[in-house]
Design an enzyme around this catalytic site. Structure first.
Site, short mmCIF file in Angstrom:
data_model
loop_
_atom_site.label_atom_id
_atom_site.label_comp_id
_atom_site.label_asym_id
_atom_site.label_seq_id
_atom_site.Cartn_x
_atom_site.Cartn_y
_atom_site.Cartn_z
N SER A 17 0.84 -1.20 0.00
CA SER A 17 0.00 0.00 0.00
C SER A 17 0.88 1.25 0.00
CB SER A 17 -0.86 0.02 1.28
OG SER A 17 -0.01 0.18 2.40
N SER A 20 4.04 2.03 2.67
CA SER A 20 4.52 0.73 3.18
C SER A 20 6.04 0.59 3.05
CB SER A 20 3.81 -0.42 2.44
OG SER A 20 4.15 -0.40 1.06
N THR A 23 9.31 2.57 -1.87
CA THR A 23 10.37 3.41 -2.44
C THR A 23 11.64 3.31 -1.60
OG1 THR A 23 8.72 4.86 -3.43
CG2 THR A 23 10.95 5.75 -3.19
N ASP A 89 10.01 2.76 -10.31
CA ASP A 89 9.10 3.07 -9.20
C ASP A 89 7.72 3.42 -9.75
OD1 ASP A 89 8.39 3.28 -6.56
OD2 ASP A 89 9.34 5.23 -6.21
N GLU A 90 6.71 3.29 -8.94
CA GLU A 90 5.31 3.60 -9.31
C GLU A 90 4.90 2.86 -10.58
OE1 GLU A 90 3.57 5.11 -7.20
OE2 GLU A 90 4.97 6.32 -6.02
N GLN A 92 2.61 0.90 -11.21
CA GLN A 92 1.17 0.80 -11.51
C GLN A 92 0.70 1.88 -12.48
OE1 GLN A 92 2.36 1.86 -8.56
NE2 GLN A 92 1.44 3.86 -8.29
N CYS A 178 -5.64 -0.78 7.68
CA CYS A 178 -5.71 -2.24 7.68
C CYS A 178 -7.06 -2.66 7.08
CB CYS A 178 -5.56 -2.79 9.10
SG CYS A 178 -7.02 -2.54 10.11
P1 ADP Z 1 5.81 3.96 -0.32
O1 ADP Z 1 6.78 4.10 -1.46
O2 ADP Z 1 5.40 2.52 -0.09
O3 ADP Z 1 4.63 4.87 -0.43
P2 ADP Z 1 7.92 5.20 1.20
O4 ADP Z 1 9.10 4.27 1.03
O5 ADP Z 1 7.92 6.43 0.33
O6 ADP Z 1 6.57 4.38 1.02
O7 ADP Z 1 7.81 5.71 2.68
C1 ADP Z 1 7.86 4.85 3.81
C2 ADP Z 1 7.97 5.77 5.02
O8 ADP Z 1 6.74 6.46 5.17
C3 ADP Z 1 8.15 5.06 6.34
O9 ADP Z 1 9.50 4.73 6.61
C4 ADP Z 1 7.67 6.14 7.32
O10 ADP Z 1 8.70 7.07 7.60
C5 ADP Z 1 6.63 6.90 6.51
N1 ADP Z 1 5.24 6.65 6.91
C6 ADP Z 1 4.26 7.58 6.89
N2 ADP Z 1 3.07 7.05 7.24
C7 ADP Z 1 3.29 5.74 7.49
C8 ADP Z 1 2.45 4.63 7.87
N3 ADP Z 1 1.14 4.79 8.07
N4 ADP Z 1 3.00 3.42 8.00
C9 ADP Z 1 4.33 3.25 7.81
N5 ADP Z 1 5.18 4.25 7.45
C10 ADP Z 1 4.67 5.48 7.28
MG MG Z 2 6.71 5.13 -3.25
ZN ZN Z 3 -6.80 -0.57 11.36
#
Ligand code: ADP
Ligand code: MG
Ligand code: ZN
Length: 209
Positions: A17, A20, A23, A89-90, A92, A178
């Protein structure tokens, strides 16, 4: 220590999601290759202009330079001869046209690391990620933290009312939720529904005397 295939390319998928850590994970894997003095290149769709066009940037502010492209096929035109690792990256946002590009890169002997959302804002599988996961050698599923209850989160709750599949945004437009706290058609700050109890199990058959 992970042993990678030799004399061949392969595909890795990092999915999950929003928030998560996809990146972050992509950046970490690419950084290790840079330490190993491998030639690397990261691509992302130009649609994702949240932080910078010339860099992939995580929500935790890690970043690496990248090339933003309009179409997946552009990736094949932007490869240096000595390249051995490609990060995307991205994924999708590239649509189905990404699939032959990724296959072609791996078949040429490259390590291809694909990061992307596996579900859209309604919780539906987000093409082409399911297909990429099927053909990849390695799949990593990341989980965020649910912003309502703290559970591991695998859904991206849209906080605005738009019904377009693609709405670019970060914590202004989405939050990690969740399964229990995710409400696909809920817009804005409506109250979160209480957990519904699972159906009761049928009573056990009486024991025979
Ligand atoms: P994605 O690429 O999956 O969107 P990123 O790698 O850019 O995620 O960012 C992950 C970081 O986002 C985590 O290490 C944390 O610092 C931050 N973060 C912000 N909100 C959340 C959350 N709800 N759960 C986990 N990490 C979060
Ligand atoms: Mg990302
Ligand atoms: Zn929840």
């Amino acid at each position: 220590m992970q042993r990678f295939p030799e004399e061949t390319g392969w595909i890795e998928v990092i999915c999950g999601s929003m928030f998560s850590g996809k990146t972050e994970e992509l950046i970490s894997r690419i950084r290790r290759e840079i330490y190993a003095r491998k030639q690397v290149r990261i691509f992302k769709p130009r649609t994702d202009d949240r932080y910078a066009v010339g860099a992939v940037v995580s929500h935790s502010s890690l970043e690496l330079p990248c090339v933003a492209v309009d179409h997946a096929a552009d990736i094949l035109r932007l490869l240096d001869d000595d390249l051995s690792v490609v990060g995307i990256d991205e994924c999708q946002f590239f649509g189905e046209e990404l699939l032959p590009v990724v296959e072609s890169l791996a078949n040429r002997g490259l390590r291809v690391i694909c990061a992307g959302l596996d579900q859209d804002y309604l919780g539906r599988p987000f093409d082409p990620m399911p297909h990429l996961m099927a053909v990849a050698e390695y799949v990593t599923k990341k989980l965020a933290v649910c912003m309502v209850c703290g559970n591991p989160a695998n859904r991206s709750q849209r906080l605005t009312a738009s019904e377009s599949r693609v709405v670019i945004g970060a914590d202004d437009a989405y939050e990690a939720r969740c399964r229990r706290c995710f409400h696909p058609r809920e817009a804005g700050d409506q109250p979160v529904l209480p957990m519904t109890s699972p159906p009761a199990l049928a009573p056990a058959a009486p024991e025979r005397p």
